[in-house]
Motif scaffolding. Sequence first.
Motif, PDB file in Angstrom:
ATOM      1  N   GLU A 115       0.826  -1.195   0.000  1.00 11.72           N
ATOM      2  CA  GLU A 115       0.000   0.000   0.000  1.00 11.72           C
ATOM      3  C   GLU A 115       0.867   1.255   0.000  1.00 11.72           C
ATOM      4  N   SER A 116       0.408   2.300  -0.701  1.00 13.88           N
ATOM      5  CA  SER A 116       1.094   3.591  -0.683  1.00 13.88           C
ATOM      6  C   SER A 116       0.908   4.233   0.674  1.00 13.88           C
ATOM      7  N   MET A 117       1.772   5.195   0.974  1.00 14.07           N
ATOM      8  CA  MET A 117       1.637   5.903   2.244  1.00 14.07           C
ATOM      9  C   MET A 117       0.259   6.564   2.318  1.00 14.07           C
ATOM     10  N   THR A 118      -0.234   6.695   3.525  1.00 10.78           N
ATOM     11  CA  THR A 118      -1.544   7.307   3.726  1.00 10.78           C
ATOM     12  C   THR A 118      -1.438   8.824   3.595  1.00 10.78           C
ATOM     13  N   ASP A 119      -2.568   9.476   3.429  1.00 11.52           N
ATOM     14  CA  ASP A 119      -2.585  10.940   3.370  1.00 11.52           C
ATOM     15  C   ASP A 119      -2.029  11.531   4.661  1.00 11.52           C
ATOM     16  N   GLU A 120      -2.362  10.910   5.794  1.00  7.13           N
ATOM     17  CA  GLU A 120      -1.864  11.400   7.087  1.00  7.13           C
ATOM     18  C   GLU A 120      -0.341  11.287   7.163  1.00  7.13           C
ATOM     19  N   GLN A 121       0.187  10.168   6.679  1.00  4.21           N
ATOM     20  CA  GLN A 121       1.634   9.990   6.674  1.00  4.21           C
ATOM     21  C   GLN A 121       2.295  11.029   5.761  1.00  4.21           C
ATOM     22  N   GLN A 122       1.704  11.252   4.601  1.00  2.49           N
ATOM     23  CA  GLN A 122       2.279  12.231   3.685  1.00  2.49           C
ATOM     24  C   GLN A 122       2.261  13.628   4.309  1.00  2.49           C
TER      25      GLN A 122
END
Length: 179
Positions: A115-122
């Motif tokens: 999975e790609s990084m989450t919006d929160e992680q970004q």
Amino acid sequence: MAVVKKNAKGGRGTYADLASLMAYVDETLHVKVRFTTVYLHDMLHQATQIQVGDQWSDPICPIPVETGDGKGLSVMQQLGSALTYARRYSLCGALGIATTDDDGQTSGYRKRSLESMTDEQQQRIDQILETMRIPPRQESAFISGILQRNVTYGTLTELQARQFIEAYDNRNRKKEVQE
């Protein structure tokens, strides 16, 4: 690498529209750009120019302007769409901008198993990069240095993003204890 979230839906998937890219370039990167038409090999191309002081750069990253099969669009609509497409990709290429889910991730040719990084992680990573004053196009090198392995900011997985945030936070905690 600068990353802009895809925000528009077209016939072949999602993309970052030209207005969003221009807003990012102006408001975040603080770079003035313009587009110019160049002819290479008897073909129309759109290229990006960057303002440096009072001067404009030579055309950078020319992208051919090609119309498709039309599918119900007038000739002018096809041309407008092709010009906008070429401008988006020229701008991204000239300034090293990626979008959140590039076509290689969704094309079926090379499916990602993670999975790609989450919006929160970004958002958290962007905050760290801003706090550390990491210049544009140096994000991957900074993150790779913290993780002690090569990664690309624009394609961080959820696991890599989590590891980076944890490593960064741990590093800061150790600094606080030493002081």
